[in-house]
Scaffold this active site. Structure first.
Site: not given
Ligand code: ASP
Length: 337
Positions: A13, A58-60, A91, A272
């Site tokens: 982001t 995007d880190s996803s 993320d 856990t």
């Molecule tokens: N979707 C974004 C990411 O992980 C979210 C962020 O950076 O806050 O790249």
């Protein structure tokens, strides 16, 4: 002489722009805005180099191959800089911050992973403060660890978890105190920081080659068939997110599915589902049953750290017994023994 920091900009982001479908990274955009920040022209700020990754992610969308790219990038520039910053999406930031400490063997300089919840280009962005603070920490404090900085807290990377999807205090380190707290002063809690490795060896990157590991979160009524299926070859390791102090169902089919897998050599580590506290498999009959099926304790490791550690250990062709033993040992401050 001014200190020098290296900024690996992977995406997230922090450098995104709003498009029709939502936020997405925009090449060249972040660097332009950073160059325009008046704060960075101050003599108290270090010199910096930004390396923008291609593609910005995007880190996803990140995978262990991206962790490796970051680790290699740091190793390549290690001698020329005093500290390293990884600008990253929030993320999966805790996963990357958990993996890097295992991969960067012999680290003696600070590596700080950060990002923001609002892009730098927006008026109420948290990026400006995060960026300035991490530049000062990376340049001014010789912390020999991979850290994650967010919401005024410097956390040990392999203890961090994302706990808030839209708040500025998005990360926590539930089982280890912050390594630093940032208010009027930057306070680094040196007593909590690991000593630098005393070997004179250069920084080495442990390559990640193995990807056949996974996680499974238990839920009431989980079918034994689902568990049996996930444990099928070629899976080598599983982080089992169990209840409370590491308990799970004692239902015979469920236990049998686990036992068959551990007897085939699958490493099953019990972590856990609770945010805080530790696994203690002997406390309840429901935990002892898992231990008898060959499940081992992940103690107070986060799921992120346990998974990253599995990637790391399975990439070294170690005997299964050694993997099990090291999973239960403290290697990088990820676990309290
Ligand atoms: N979707 C974004 C990411 O992980 C979210 C962020 O950076 O806050 O790249």
């Amino acid at each position: 002489m001014r200190k020098r920091v290296y900024i690996a900009y992977t995406g997230g982001t922090i450098g995104m722009q709003k498009l029709q479908d939502g936020y997405a990274p925009a090449p060249g955009y972040l660097e332009e805005q950073i160059a325009a920040m008046p704060e960075l022209k101050s003599d108290s700020m270090p010199e910096y180099t930004i390396h923008e990754y291609d593609p910005l992610l995007d880190s996803s969308d990140m995978t262990p191959a991206d962790w490796l790219k970051i680790a290699r990038d740091i190793a390549e520039h290690y001698d020329q800089y005093d500290g390293f910053i990884v600008l990253h999406g929030t993320d999966t930031m805790a996963y990357t911050a958990s993996a890097l400490p295992f991969m960067l063997r012999g680290l003696k300089k600070p590596v700080i992973v950060t990002g923001s919840q609002i892009p730098l280009c927006e008026v109420r962005s948290d990026a400006r403060a995060n960026l300035i603070t991490v530049m000062l920490i990376a340049a001014g404090f010789a912390i020999p660890e991979v850290c994650l900085y967010f919401g005024h807290q410097l956390l040990r990377g392999c203890r961090s978890v994302k706990v808030n999807a839209d708040g500025f205090d998005a990360f926590a380190s539930p089982n280890y105190p912050p390594l630093g707290t940032i208010g009027i002063d930057i306070e680094i809690h040196w007593n909590l920081i690991m000593p630098p490795p005393n070997s004179p060896k250069r920084l080495q990157v442990q390559e990640l080659s193995e990807s056949m590991v996974g996680t499974l979160r238990l839920f009431p009524g989980i079918p034994a068939r689902v568990v049996r299926n996930i444990l099928q070859p070629p899976l080598k390791g599983l982080v089992l997110q169990a209840y409370g102090v590491g308990n799970g169902p004692t239902q015979p089919e469920f236990i049998a599915a686990l036992q068959e897998a551990t007897e085939r050599g699958v490493v099953i580590v019990d972590c856990t589902q609770c945010l805080q506290g530790t696994v203690s498999l002997g406390d309840y009959v429901t935990g002892s049953a898992l231990a008898r099926a060959g499940v081992i304790s992940g103690f107070d490791m986060t799921t992120e750290a346990a998974l990253a550690k599995m990637f790391y250990l399975f990439s070294q062709n170690l005997p299964i017994e050694t993997v099990k033993q090291l999973m239960q040992a403290n290697l990088q401050g990820e676990l309290t023994v």
